[in-house]
Motif scaffolding. Sequence first.
Motif, mmCIF file in Angstrom:
data_model
loop_
_atom_site.group_PDB
_atom_site.id
_atom_site.type_symbol
_atom_site.label_atom_id
_atom_site.label_comp_id
_atom_site.label_asym_id
_atom_site.label_seq_id
_atom_site.Cartn_x
_atom_site.Cartn_y
_atom_site.Cartn_z
ATOM 1 N N LEU A 147 -9.054 -0.761 -0.093
ATOM 2 C CA LEU A 147 -8.119 -0.290 -1.395
ATOM 3 C C LEU A 147 -6.956 0.401 -0.784
ATOM 4 O O LEU A 147 -6.811 0.987 0.007
ATOM 5 C CB LEU A 147 -8.987 0.776 -2.152
ATOM 6 N N ARG A 148 -6.109 0.063 -1.700
ATOM 7 C CA ARG A 148 -4.481 0.522 -1.295
ATOM 8 C C ARG A 148 -4.554 2.069 -1.878
ATOM 9 O O ARG A 148 -5.191 2.577 -2.778
ATOM 10 C CB ARG A 148 -3.536 -0.143 -2.074
ATOM 11 N N THR A 149 -3.851 2.913 -0.813
ATOM 12 C CA THR A 149 -3.933 4.364 -1.074
ATOM 13 C C THR A 149 -2.483 4.581 -1.683
ATOM 14 O O THR A 149 -2.234 5.716 -2.324
ATOM 15 C CB THR A 149 -4.039 4.991 -0.030
ATOM 16 N N LEU A 150 -1.325 3.788 -1.410
ATOM 17 C CA LEU A 150 -0.258 4.208 -1.928
ATOM 18 C C LEU A 150 -0.030 3.727 -3.463
ATOM 19 O O LEU A 150 -0.763 3.129 -3.976
ATOM 20 C CB LEU A 150 1.063 3.334 -1.270
ATOM 21 N N GLU A 151 0.926 4.333 -4.121
ATOM 22 C CA GLU A 151 1.183 4.148 -5.536
ATOM 23 C C GLU A 151 1.545 2.643 -5.774
ATOM 24 O O GLU A 151 0.893 2.010 -6.573
ATOM 25 C CB GLU A 151 2.232 4.904 -6.139
ATOM 26 N N THR A 152 2.418 1.889 -4.905
ATOM 27 C CA THR A 152 2.364 0.365 -4.974
ATOM 28 C C THR A 152 2.591 -0.110 -3.470
ATOM 29 O O THR A 152 2.710 0.576 -2.493
ATOM 30 C CB THR A 152 3.710 0.109 -5.862
ATOM 31 N N TRP A 153 2.406 -1.356 -3.353
ATOM 32 C CA TRP A 153 2.616 -1.950 -2.019
ATOM 33 C C TRP A 153 4.127 -2.430 -2.058
ATOM 34 O O TRP A 153 4.626 -2.803 -3.190
ATOM 35 C CB TRP A 153 1.679 -3.318 -1.972
ATOM 36 N N PRO A 154 4.695 -2.276 -0.930
ATOM 37 C CA PRO A 154 6.232 -2.886 -0.830
ATOM 38 C C PRO A 154 5.911 -4.329 -0.802
ATOM 39 O O PRO A 154 5.170 -4.900 -0.237
ATOM 40 C CB PRO A 154 6.937 -2.269 0.466
ATOM 41 N N HIS A 155 6.605 -4.818 -1.755
ATOM 42 C CA HIS A 155 6.651 -6.667 -1.857
ATOM 43 C C HIS A 155 6.952 -7.049 -0.657
ATOM 44 O O HIS A 155 7.941 -6.932 -0.084
ATOM 45 C CB HIS A 155 7.389 -7.082 -3.163
ATOM 46 N N GLY A 156 6.196 -8.154 -0.387
ATOM 47 C CA GLY A 156 6.908 -9.164 0.611
ATOM 48 C C GLY A 156 6.401 -9.070 2.010
ATOM 49 O O GLY A 156 5.101 -8.315 2.263
ATOM 50 N N ALA A 157 7.037 -9.501 2.847
ATOM 51 C CA ALA A 157 6.539 -9.778 4.298
ATOM 52 C C ALA A 157 7.291 -8.705 5.067
ATOM 53 O O ALA A 157 8.539 -8.629 5.378
ATOM 54 C CB ALA A 157 6.855 -10.882 5.000
ATOM 55 N N ILE A 158 6.765 -7.578 5.552
ATOM 56 C CA ILE A 158 7.195 -6.503 6.121
ATOM 57 C C ILE A 158 6.873 -6.274 7.749
ATOM 58 O O ILE A 158 5.269 -6.157 7.875
ATOM 59 C CB ILE A 158 6.997 -5.066 5.547
ATOM 60 N N MET A 159 7.788 -6.433 8.443
ATOM 61 C CA MET A 159 7.245 -6.386 10.175
ATOM 62 C C MET A 159 6.784 -5.101 10.411
ATOM 63 O O MET A 159 7.418 -4.128 10.007
ATOM 64 C CB MET A 159 8.490 -6.717 10.868
ATOM 65 N N LEU A 160 5.642 -5.017 10.991
ATOM 66 C CA LEU A 160 5.291 -3.566 11.621
ATOM 67 C C LEU A 160 5.606 -3.218 13.160
ATOM 68 O O LEU A 160 5.556 -2.229 13.331
ATOM 69 C CB LEU A 160 3.715 -3.665 11.439
ATOM 70 N N ASP A 161 5.785 -4.367 13.822
ATOM 71 C CA ASP A 161 6.068 -4.175 14.831
ATOM 72 C C ASP A 161 6.820 -5.700 15.286
ATOM 73 O O ASP A 161 6.896 -6.656 14.820
ATOM 74 C CB ASP A 161 4.995 -3.688 16.196
ATOM 75 N N ALA A 162 7.244 -5.924 16.644
ATOM 76 C CA ALA A 162 7.806 -7.121 17.139
ATOM 77 C C ALA A 162 6.787 -8.253 16.887
ATOM 78 O O ALA A 162 7.278 -9.334 16.846
ATOM 79 C CB ALA A 162 8.262 -6.864 18.480
ATOM 80 N N GLN A 163 5.472 -8.288 16.999
ATOM 81 C CA GLN A 163 4.430 -9.211 16.836
ATOM 82 C C GLN A 163 3.602 -9.222 15.564
ATOM 83 O O GLN A 163 2.774 -10.066 15.271
ATOM 84 C CB GLN A 163 3.717 -9.183 18.023
ATOM 85 N N THR A 183 3.005 -8.575 11.260
ATOM 86 C CA THR A 183 3.951 -8.312 9.784
ATOM 87 C C THR A 183 2.481 -8.519 8.903
ATOM 88 O O THR A 183 1.489 -8.715 8.971
ATOM 89 C CB THR A 183 4.304 -9.810 9.651
ATOM 90 N N ARG A 184 2.926 -7.380 7.864
ATOM 91 C CA ARG A 184 2.132 -7.119 6.729
ATOM 92 C C ARG A 184 2.598 -8.037 5.537
ATOM 93 O O ARG A 184 3.691 -7.749 5.088
ATOM 94 C CB ARG A 184 2.046 -5.829 6.464
ATOM 95 N N PHE A 185 1.886 -8.831 4.951
ATOM 96 C CA PHE A 185 2.164 -9.458 3.683
ATOM 97 C C PHE A 185 1.447 -8.982 2.546
ATOM 98 O O PHE A 185 0.292 -8.427 2.461
ATOM 99 C CB PHE A 185 1.781 -10.853 3.805
#
Length: 581
Positions: free
Chosen positions: A3-19, A21-23
């Motif tokens: 379950l998500r714990t933040l109020e919302t998820w940031p929309h889209g594909a966000i790189m977590l490190d060089a290899q 990505t969180r969608f």
Amino acid sequence: MPLRTLETWPHGAIMLDAQHTRFALWAPDAFYVSVELEDGKSIAMLPQAEGWFEVEIKCPAGTRYRYNIDGELDVPDPASRAQASDVHGWSIVVDPLAYAWRHNDWQGRPWHEAVIYELHVGTLGGYAAVEKQLPRLAELGVSAIELMPLAQFPGERNWGYDGVLPYAPQASYGPPEHLKALIDSAHEHGLAVILDVVYNHFGPDGNYLGRYAKGFFQEAVHTPWGAGIDFDRREVRDFFLDNALMWLLEYRFDGLRLDAVHAIDNPGFLQELAQRVRQQVDSGRHVWLVLENEFNQAGLLKHGFDAQWNDDFHNVLHVVLTGETDAYYRDFAQDPTAKLARCLGEGFIYQGQTTRHGHERGEPSADLPPSAFVAFLQNHDQIGNRALGERLHHLCSPQALKAATTLLLMSPMIPLMFMGDEVNAQAPFLFFTDHHGELAQAVREGRRAEFADFAAFRDPERREHIPDPNALPTFEQSTPRLTENAHTSLYRQLLSLRHQHVVPHLPGSVALGAQVLADGAVSARWRLGNGSVLQIDLNLSATPLEQPTPQHLLFQTPASPTTHLPPFSARVSLAPVGEHF
């Protein structure tokens, strides 16, 4: 199930490190969502609370992907940071830190220094081609460029107001790195960069949100572009708030111009946007927030926004200069000289008065500083929304245009010019799109129907000669030649005077009122922040006026000295502190 714990998820594909990505996709009307990669891999996204789907995978920058909805429909990421081609194609994972900025010490420019040059990136050849114009514009006296909307739109050419992927800079203009290089280079030349953003609607082709996120829209709220966007929903608000912050923080734009906010049926969203920007942008940076607002809501200019495009300034001057009173110009046809005086003395002309449609428009604005209003003689709307895209110098005398230009560039309002104004560009600026099939036909017919109210096009046969927005020549004709000429020297001279005598003293300026001298002629005065008094006398009539020349004359057109105010003339005077005219 996580379950998500933040109020919302940031929309889209966000790189977590060089290899990795969180969608994240908000798809409350979907049962199943997967990430589809161009290499053929399909990864199921995990359902979360409140309609979110999320997954983290090994996925470096440059990876092409899209989402599949319920095994039935492939869609681009609505928060795509870049597209491989069109709005229907592959989205691309983007590393926001990949570009190496050269001017990290840039902090922007104070709003009162703004002299804005609006341009269309596509007609000038793309991000790299616009970059080549920067030295010329800086030398001219421009202090900021404003880019018409860049959000990815269908096809290869468009005004920009049909964008459907607000996070993705238009691919046909160049990759995101080229846009960042343009902004970086602008800062090198001392130029701020403003982006025109469209948060009031999505374009008609390539918007798939209605299939899997119907909550983006309020069917009961109607706008000229369809159902209104539901800014009451937290997910929807954050989609646009995060977009605004992306442009300002990741791309380092110096400001945003918000298109047609009168179509956003939620003033709380606008106030939250201004608040979030002011909170999250470093306090040392100058970031500008400017509105386009048909409703003339002066109250918004006291809650985090720097200024509003003042259509009243343009509209009344256009009537005085050209005599045109078709369509919306009818609201300025009665006693336009008095309306011009009110504009110069109080900001807005319509401050609660009734329009030709019987509606009250506007709020009191006399207590706002002159710099709360962006003034212009033309812009993309006022040229491009003409049937044939004529520029102002095709519609009035050159002497009258010089006088009006003097008012524009020397008044304490913030001046905006449109690309080509400084050279009296001969090319029109037409309305152009790149739609196909039934949509192309609907746009073509709709464009021609818009002009049924105009006397020159009431005959349906004449409307058939209005250029087809989808035809390639319509776009090609709109490319201006920016070769400098004698007209450019007027801009250079006036902007030099503005930067020397007006700009340093704009903070604290107040209007002292304006008076009608005769039909087509006004005199306006402002006390600048240092106590000096600026006066502009303007005569747009064909009759000379017995108006004594002030002692502290700074500029006049025509240049020949005279004891009266000649036809089609303007003069600017600046009385030092403690002295009077």
